[in-house]
Scaffold this motif. Structure first.
Motif, PDB file in Angstrom:
ATOM      1  N   HIS A   9       0.802  -1.234   0.000  1.00 43.52           N
ATOM      2  CA  HIS A   9       0.000   0.000   0.000  1.00 43.52           C
ATOM      3  C   HIS A   9       0.830   1.276   0.000  1.00 43.52           C
ATOM      4  CE1 HIS A   9      -3.813   2.167   0.621  1.00 43.52           C
ATOM      5  NE2 HIS A   9      -3.056   3.056   1.233  1.00 43.52           N
ATOM      6  N   GLU A 100      -8.858   2.650  -2.868  1.00 41.28           N
ATOM      7  CA  GLU A 100      -9.023   2.841  -1.427  1.00 41.28           C
ATOM      8  C   GLU A 100     -10.206   3.781  -1.224  1.00 41.28           C
ATOM      9  OE1 GLU A 100      -5.770   4.764   0.678  1.00 41.28           O
ATOM     10  OE2 GLU A 100      -6.296   3.644   2.491  1.00 41.28           O
ATOM     11  N   TRP A 127     -12.868   3.613   4.209  1.00 36.73           N
ATOM     12  CA  TRP A 127     -11.779   4.538   4.589  1.00 36.73           C
ATOM     13  C   TRP A 127     -12.121   5.246   5.903  1.00 36.73           C
ATOM     14  CZ3 TRP A 127     -10.881  10.045   4.543  1.00 36.73           C
ATOM     15  CH2 TRP A 127      -9.522  10.366   4.760  1.00 36.73           C
ATOM     16  N   HIS A 165      -8.996  -0.246   7.314  1.00 38.22           N
ATOM     17  CA  HIS A 165      -9.978   0.858   7.391  1.00 38.22           C
ATOM     18  C   HIS A 165     -11.408   0.390   7.680  1.00 38.22           C
ATOM     19  CE1 HIS A 165      -7.629   4.454   6.155  1.00 38.22           C
ATOM     20  NE2 HIS A 165      -6.950   3.611   5.422  1.00 38.22           N
ATOM     21  N   HIS A 189      -2.596  -2.488   4.947  1.00 45.90           N
ATOM     22  CA  HIS A 189      -1.754  -1.551   5.721  1.00 45.90           C
ATOM     23  C   HIS A 189      -2.326  -1.341   7.122  1.00 45.90           C
ATOM     24  CE1 HIS A 189      -4.729   0.937   3.656  1.00 45.90           C
ATOM     25  NE2 HIS A 189      -4.332   2.063   4.209  1.00 45.90           N
ATOM     26  N   ARG A 200      -7.525   1.487  13.653  1.00 44.87           N
ATOM     27  CA  ARG A 200      -7.024   1.078  12.333  1.00 44.87           C
ATOM     28  C   ARG A 200      -6.169  -0.195  12.377  1.00 44.87           C
ATOM     29  NH1 ARG A 200      -5.976   0.500   8.761  1.00 44.87           N
ATOM     30  NH2 ARG A 200      -4.630   1.820   7.496  1.00 44.87           N
ATOM     31  N   ASP A 258       2.178   2.552   3.485  1.00 41.70           N
ATOM     32  CA  ASP A 258       1.407   3.804   3.520  1.00 41.70           C
ATOM     33  C   ASP A 258       2.292   4.982   3.083  1.00 41.70           C
ATOM     34  OD1 ASP A 258      -1.075   4.927   3.757  1.00 41.70           O
ATOM     35  OD2 ASP A 258      -1.287   4.576   5.908  1.00 41.70           O
TER      36      ASP A 258
HETATM   37 ZN   LIG Z   1      -5.224   4.023   4.126  1.00 38.34          ZN
END
Ligand SMILES: [Zn+2]
Length: 309
Positions: A9, A100, A127, A165, A189, A200, A258
């Motif tokens: 990611h 995403e 997200w 997410h 991620h 997260r 990320d």
């Molecule tokens: Zn993200």
């Protein structure tokens, strides 16, 4: 030690578009100049559309991000190739596409098919907040009926569903949708909640489910997900790695940095600094095979098995 990298990611495609940067050389975290040192490099490029754009503008932006990448001189010259299936072992640099935040499907199921035709193979459906897809990590809401249909359709086409997410409930329902079709779920991620308890990151139960369904997990380098309160250093990755390994993730643990989407530890200015992590692990007596698995081999084996069209 000679290393390859397969990262699950980054938000580099968005930064390239917004800051008018090229892939070969730029001032971003990822460029071909920075990845030159890796023997092989595969990157999942996530197309994240600015949440200030409405769903229609977001759908258009996703296509612009993709076209911008396809028109990049490095892609046109073949220095980086865009793929939809696992690249060959000989490929130096390959890019895979992901979406995403699938709110941009805007309740239109045919957009799932169109996304697949556009080469999208990783679907990170959520997200933040509640969307036409369902509830994200900052809610306790599950998937909508449309979200279930869209993700089910995406899985049947061959896309890989990603619970990074997602809310606990949405993730639960994504596991069910994938299990029905005998397909894996990934977390592209996210880190371990047991080490850094933020919404997260992944619970041990979620990690167990990803592993038993043959999925992979990309370690996120965002400081706020490494250590509660942030201000994390590269060494703060070690407790996460230890935790995942203790849960049996030896063949599933990957990197999902990320890059260009988050504040990273000060030791990581660009992806070119990532071999410092390998050095750190070597110094702690982690075997080379495990380091290569983390950097490349686990993600490659996953792609070889599940990215086939
Ligand atoms: Zn993200």
């Amino acid at each position: 030690m000679e290393l390859s990298l397969f990262d699950l990611h980054c938000d580099t495609a968005c930064e390239m578009f917004e800051k008018k940067q090229a892939l070969s050389r730029n001032n971003l975290a990822i460029s071909l100049e920075s990845t030159e040192k890796f023997e092989h490099y595969v990157q999942v490029m996530a197309f994240w559309t600015d949440h200030r754009l409405d769903d229609e503008a977001g759908w258009k932006r996703m296509k612009q991000l993709r076209e911008n990448l396809l028109r990049d001189p490095a892609v046109l010259s073949g220095d980086a190739i865009c793929v939809t299936a696992c690249p060959t072992r000989e490929t130096k640099t390959a890019l895979l596409f992901g979406i995403e935040d699938a709110r941009i499907f805007a309740g239109k199921i045919d957009r799932v098919d169109e996304a697949f035709r556009l080469g999208i193979r990783v679907l990170t459906p959520l997200w933040a907040g509640e969307t036409c897809i369902g509830g994200s990590h900052d809610t306790d809401v599950g998937l909508t009926d449309f979200g279930k249909r869209a993700i089910g359709r995406a899985i049947s086409l061959g896309m890989i569903p990603d619970i990074s997410h997602a809310s606990i409930r949405s993730a639960e329902e994504i596991f069910e949708l994938a299990a029905k079709q005998g397909r894996p779920v990934i977390a592209s991620h996210s880190n371990a909640s047991a080490v850094c308890p933020v919404s997260r990151n992944l619970s041990d139960a979620q990690i167990g489910k990803i592993l038993s369904a043959g999925g992979v997990i990309g370690l996120n380098l965002y400081t706020a997900f490494l250590r509660k309160g942030g201000h994390a250093h590269l060494s703060d990755l070690l407790p996460h790695i230890e935790h995942f390994l203790a849960l049996g993730a030896e063949h599933a643990l990957c990197l999902g940095g990320d890059w260009d989407g988050a504040e990273l530890p000060p030791e990581l200015r660009t992806v070119a600094d990532l071999p410092d992590l390998a050095e750190l692990l070597l110094a702690r007596n982690y075997p080379e095979t495990l380091i290569r698995a983390l950097f490349y081999e686990n993600a490659y084996a996953f792609a070889k098995r599940y990215l086939i069209t």
